[in-house]
Design an enzyme around this catalytic site. Structure first.
Site, short mmCIF file in Angstrom:
data_model
loop_
_atom_site.label_atom_id
_atom_site.label_comp_id
_atom_site.label_asym_id
_atom_site.label_seq_id
_atom_site.Cartn_x
_atom_site.Cartn_y
_atom_site.Cartn_z
N ASP A 91 39.80 26.26 54.03
CA ASP A 91 41.26 26.15 54.03
C ASP A 91 41.86 27.47 54.52
O ASP A 91 41.23 28.53 54.44
CB ASP A 91 41.78 25.79 52.65
CG ASP A 91 41.43 26.83 51.59
OD1 ASP A 91 40.29 27.32 51.59
OD2 ASP A 91 42.30 27.16 50.76
N GLU A 145 40.43 27.76 48.30
CA GLU A 145 40.40 29.17 47.91
C GLU A 145 41.76 29.82 48.01
O GLU A 145 42.14 30.64 47.17
CB GLU A 145 39.38 29.93 48.77
CG GLU A 145 39.08 31.34 48.28
CD GLU A 145 40.07 32.40 48.79
OE1 GLU A 145 40.08 33.51 48.24
OE2 GLU A 145 40.81 32.09 49.75
#
Length: 366
Positions: free
Chosen positions: A23, A91
């Site tokens: 991400d 994250e």
């Protein structure tokens, strides 16, 4: 979340974990020279969101394994240890439901990770940076309660007044830490960002709902509540109870000021890189040798200034090293026009092939 295994010859040995997240943070297209989500190669650089943080590392892991397979003309691993790859999708929003849940699951216990790698940072100089720990994030909301009344009067003990005292104390501490960071700049003993506490005021909220003509607030009413939000990052050198005491001094013993923790990492977890005789992990020397190419490339060690998924694995007693093989490149993670030089990306694949050969073929380490 995705976990993949490249099984080694002795699957009873602890495994080498290559972790990354795919991400990325949002981008502001108006501030980019090209579409941040359509990779562009220009002047020897790859421009796209995530080129440094950290899609590059996810791809380099895979390309390093592919290079080893091509060199051996087989997909069968030449190593004794199994290599595990884990990819998480969250994250950038804390990692709690990705790596956090994974580490707490039976699947992680079955993985039997002996050592792990996670993300690092670019180094603007001709050196690689390896991170053995990170600063713990505390995200705090402060709520102050006080007297209300008409905006034309001198009202004592208002919520905003109390909140400002807290903020001013926090900002004074922030100035002390910033001065320490900039002292002795350029000297070998100078503090780095990962060595100091950062305090940033990230939210302010007060007011009483009112007329749209006044911006939606009743500007003649003193609010009984006021809020402030802070992002606090604590280095391993500062104990958690000490930081708690510092925050209490900002509160000044005022029970009408409440400190609420939205995120509060309770303990520091670091990987010990001291000599093995002094309790350091035996995985550090072979990793250092591989990254430095037997000493040809300079390697510096630091505390990571922000939070990564690595903290979850370290808490589970796995020695984890934060490392992105990026040197001679400005730090541009989360920045406009994030890029990675093509040659640096390709060199990173070579570095990871050395790392995998060094770690996955080592049967002596625990």
């Amino acid at each position: 979340m995705l976990v993949a295994l490249w099984r080694g010859r002795s699957d009873n040995l602890g495994r080498v974990l290559l972790h990354s997240h795919y991400d990325v943070v949002p981008a502001f297209p108006a501030s980019w020279a090209s579409d941040p989500f359509v990779p562009v190669v220009k002047d020897g650089r790859i421009y796209a969101r995530g080129t440094q943080d950290m899609k590059c590392v996810s791809m380099q892991y895979i390309e390093a394994i592919a290079a080893i397979q091509r060199a051996n003309a087989t997909n069968v691993s030449p190593f004794e240890r199994t290599i595990a790859l884990s990819f998480t999708p969250d994250e950038e929003v804390g990692g709690v439901e990705g790596a956090g849940l994974f580490v707490a699951s039976p699947a992680f216990q079955e993985l039997r990770a002996a050592v792990g790698l996670d993300e690092g940072l670019a180094n603007p100089e001709d050196a690689f940076t390896v991170f053995y720990g990170e600063r713990a994030p505390w995200w705090v909301t402060v709520r102050a309660n006080g007297a209300t009344g008409h905006g034309s009067r001198f009202i004592a003990g208002t919520a905003v007044e109390k909140l400002l005292k807290f903020i001013n104390a926090a900002m004074a501490f922030r100035a002390e830490q910033e001065a320490r960071l900039h002292a002795d700049k350029g000297c070998s003993h100078a503090a780095r960002l990962g060595d100091v506490v950062t305090v940033n005021l990230t939210m302010l909220k007060a007011g009483v709902a009112g007329s749209p003509a006044m911006g939606g607030y009743a500007l003649n009413v003193i609010p009984e509540e006021a809020y402030a939000g802070f992002d606090i990052r604590i280095p391993p050198s500062v104990p958690m109870d000490e930081m708690q005491s510092i925050i209490e001094t900002w509160r000044g013993g005022d029970d009408s000021i409440e400190v609420l923790f939205n995120v509060r990492v309770p303990e520091h977890c670091v990987t010990n890189i001291e000599p093995v005789a002094s309790g350091g992990t035996p995985w550090w020397p072979p990793l250092l040798d591989a990254i430095s190419n037997a000493g040809e490339i300079k390697v510096v060690t630091e505390v990571f200034p922000a939070a990564t998924d690595g903290r979850f694995f370290r808490k589970a007693k796995v020695p984890v090293f934060g490392f992105s093989p990026i040197r001679n490149t400005p730090i541009l993670l989360h920045d406009h026009n994030e890029f990675l030089p093509v040659d640096v990306f390709m060199q990173g694949i070579e570095v990871y092939t050395r790392v995998l050969k060094s770690l996955a073929s080592n049967v002596e380490l625990p």
